[in-house]
Design a protein around this motif. Structure first.
Motif, short mmCIF file in Angstrom:
data_model
loop_
_atom_site.label_atom_id
_atom_site.label_comp_id
_atom_site.label_asym_id
_atom_site.label_seq_id
_atom_site.Cartn_x
_atom_site.Cartn_y
_atom_site.Cartn_z
N VAL A 124 0.84 -1.19 0.00
CA VAL A 124 0.00 0.00 0.00
C VAL A 124 0.87 1.25 0.00
O VAL A 124 1.88 1.31 0.72
CB VAL A 124 -0.92 0.04 1.24
N ARG A 125 0.47 2.25 -0.79
CA ARG A 125 1.14 3.55 -0.79
C ARG A 125 0.11 4.65 -0.55
O ARG A 125 -1.03 4.55 -1.03
CB ARG A 125 1.85 3.80 -2.14
N SER A 126 0.49 5.68 0.17
CA SER A 126 -0.42 6.82 0.40
C SER A 126 -0.01 7.97 -0.50
O SER A 126 1.19 8.20 -0.76
CB SER A 126 -0.39 7.25 1.86
N GLN A 163 -7.49 15.11 -8.04
CA GLN A 163 -6.33 14.65 -8.80
C GLN A 163 -5.16 14.47 -7.84
O GLN A 163 -5.07 15.13 -6.81
CB GLN A 163 -5.97 15.66 -9.90
N PHE A 164 -4.29 13.52 -8.18
CA PHE A 164 -3.15 13.27 -7.31
C PHE A 164 -1.93 12.89 -8.13
O PHE A 164 -2.04 12.32 -9.22
CB PHE A 164 -3.46 12.18 -6.27
N GLU A 165 -0.77 13.24 -7.60
CA GLU A 165 0.50 12.87 -8.22
C GLU A 165 0.95 11.54 -7.61
O GLU A 165 0.90 11.37 -6.39
CB GLU A 165 1.55 13.96 -7.95
N PRO A 166 1.39 10.59 -8.44
CA PRO A 166 1.77 9.28 -7.91
C PRO A 166 3.12 9.28 -7.20
O PRO A 166 4.02 8.51 -7.51
CB PRO A 166 1.79 8.40 -9.16
N TYR A 177 -4.48 -0.41 -7.76
CA TYR A 177 -5.87 -0.04 -7.51
C TYR A 177 -5.95 1.19 -6.62
O TYR A 177 -5.26 1.26 -5.59
CB TYR A 177 -6.62 -1.20 -6.85
N LEU A 178 -6.78 2.14 -7.02
CA LEU A 178 -7.06 3.31 -6.19
C LEU A 178 -8.07 2.92 -5.12
O LEU A 178 -9.13 2.38 -5.43
CB LEU A 178 -7.62 4.45 -7.04
N CYS A 179 -7.73 3.20 -3.86
CA CYS A 179 -8.64 2.93 -2.75
C CYS A 179 -8.87 4.23 -1.98
O CYS A 179 -7.92 4.97 -1.70
CB CYS A 179 -8.05 1.88 -1.81
N ASP A 180 -10.12 4.49 -1.63
CA ASP A 180 -10.44 5.72 -0.92
C ASP A 180 -11.75 5.53 -0.17
O ASP A 180 -12.82 5.57 -0.77
CB ASP A 180 -10.55 6.89 -1.91
N HIS A 207 -6.55 16.21 0.66
CA HIS A 207 -7.14 14.88 0.64
C HIS A 207 -6.03 13.83 0.59
O HIS A 207 -4.91 14.10 0.16
CB HIS A 207 -8.07 14.74 -0.56
N MET A 208 -6.36 12.62 1.02
CA MET A 208 -5.43 11.50 1.04
C MET A 208 -6.10 10.30 0.38
O MET A 208 -7.27 10.01 0.63
CB MET A 208 -5.05 11.15 2.47
N VAL A 209 -5.36 9.63 -0.50
CA VAL A 209 -5.86 8.42 -1.14
C VAL A 209 -4.79 7.33 -1.02
O VAL A 209 -3.64 7.61 -0.66
CB VAL A 209 -6.23 8.65 -2.62
N LEU A 210 -5.18 6.10 -1.35
CA LEU A 210 -4.27 4.97 -1.29
C LEU A 210 -4.18 4.29 -2.66
O LEU A 210 -5.15 4.31 -3.43
CB LEU A 210 -4.75 3.94 -0.27
N VAL A 211 -3.03 3.72 -2.94
CA VAL A 211 -2.87 2.85 -4.10
C VAL A 211 -2.34 1.51 -3.60
O VAL A 211 -1.36 1.45 -2.85
CB VAL A 211 -1.90 3.45 -5.14
#
Length: 278
Positions: free
Chosen positions: A89-91, A176-179, A122-125, A110-114
């Motif tokens: 998992v990455r944040s 939108q998010f930068e990986p 997979y994007l998880c939120d 905002h914070m999301v997970l990959v």
């Protein structure tokens, strides 16, 4: 040092039972159950109370006290549970697009997970109040993906990933998010800025999803989204009505702190001020 994670308490809170193998099926089940059980809410920063992201604090608040949390709490909790189950998992930090111009909000909030599984990402939120995801989205450019009654699309725009949702045949940007992976210290720093913003502007948000509808509270306005219907709007006219809405619609065990009702009064004052400016 790795934090101690109480998997049994988490599974009990979300109603999970089944295989804990780090597979896509396990991820989909957990991601589906989490937002059904734990509401989104930002009552602590509204009261000027710090939002703590260590595992013990998250478990005490979200698993044992019947409270919810906002994105940093939800997704940090989910990340810790998934890591304990041997997921990769990455944040990531995200900038909200919904309700803002094409460039997005002025601050990252905002914070999301990959999550990586068998060569796919997979994007998880489970912590987005606007459109709560109840399933992970495959990180693929331009592919429409249906989750429940909503259709989402991830797009690669230069160095950014952008998430859109289809609303009445129109695509609208969510965030939108930068990986680039964010460390716990990075997330804590962003969280500190966001909680200050919520307190200073007396911003109240809550959300809950079930199989019938999505419920979203902004200030004193409740929006109920049901499949194939126009959104239903309700307004809390005073602090007692707002308390009732938080408890009954969002199923939050409300704080007993003496500064809770003054915080809700600040929300009502901010709403009235905004209405006067229009």
């Amino acid at each position: 040092m790795r934090q101690k994670v109480n998997l049994n308490a988490y599974f009990e809170r979300i109603g999970f039972a089944g295989s804990i193998a780090p597979t896509l099926a396990t991820l989909e089940t957990i991601h589906g159950l989490h937002p059904l059980a734990i509401p989104f809410e930002n009552l602590d920063p509204l009261m000027g109370r710090p939002v703590l992201l260590d595992q013990a604090s998250l478990e005490e608040k979200l698993l044992h006290k019947g409270r919810g949390g906002y994105c940093f709490e939800h997704n940090t909790l989910l990340m810790n549970e998934l890591v304990e189950l041997d997921f990769t998992v990455r944040s990531h930090a995200a900038r909200m697009l919904w309700g803002h111009g094409e460039g997005g909000a002025r601050m990252i909030s905002h914070m999301v997970l990959v999550v990586d599984i068998a060569g796919s990402s997979y994007l998880c939120d489970v912590g987005c109040s606007i459109f709560t995801l109840t399933a992970p989205l495959k990180l693929r450019d331009g592919v429409e993906q249906t989750v429940g009654n909503d259709v989402f699309r991830l797009s690669k725009v230069e160095a950014l990933w952008r998430l859109d949702v289809r609303v009445r045949d129109e695509w609208r940007g969510l965030y939108q998010f930068e990986p680039v992976e964010q460390s716990p210290a990075d997330i804590a720093a962003i969280n500190s800025l966001v909680e200050t913003e919520y307190f200073n502007r007396a911003l109240l948000f809550a959300a809950r999803v079930d199989k019938e509808a999505h419920y979203a509270l902004s200030g004193n306005r409740l929006s109920i989204y049901r499949p194939g219907q126009e959104p239903e709007r309700r307004f809390a006219e005073d602090v007692p009505a707002l308390r009732t809405m938080l408890a009954e619609v969002f199923r939050i065990t409300l704080p007993t702190r003496e500064d809770f009702e003054p915080a809700l009064a600040r929300v009502m004052s901010a709403v009235a001020a905004q209405a006067a400016e229009r």
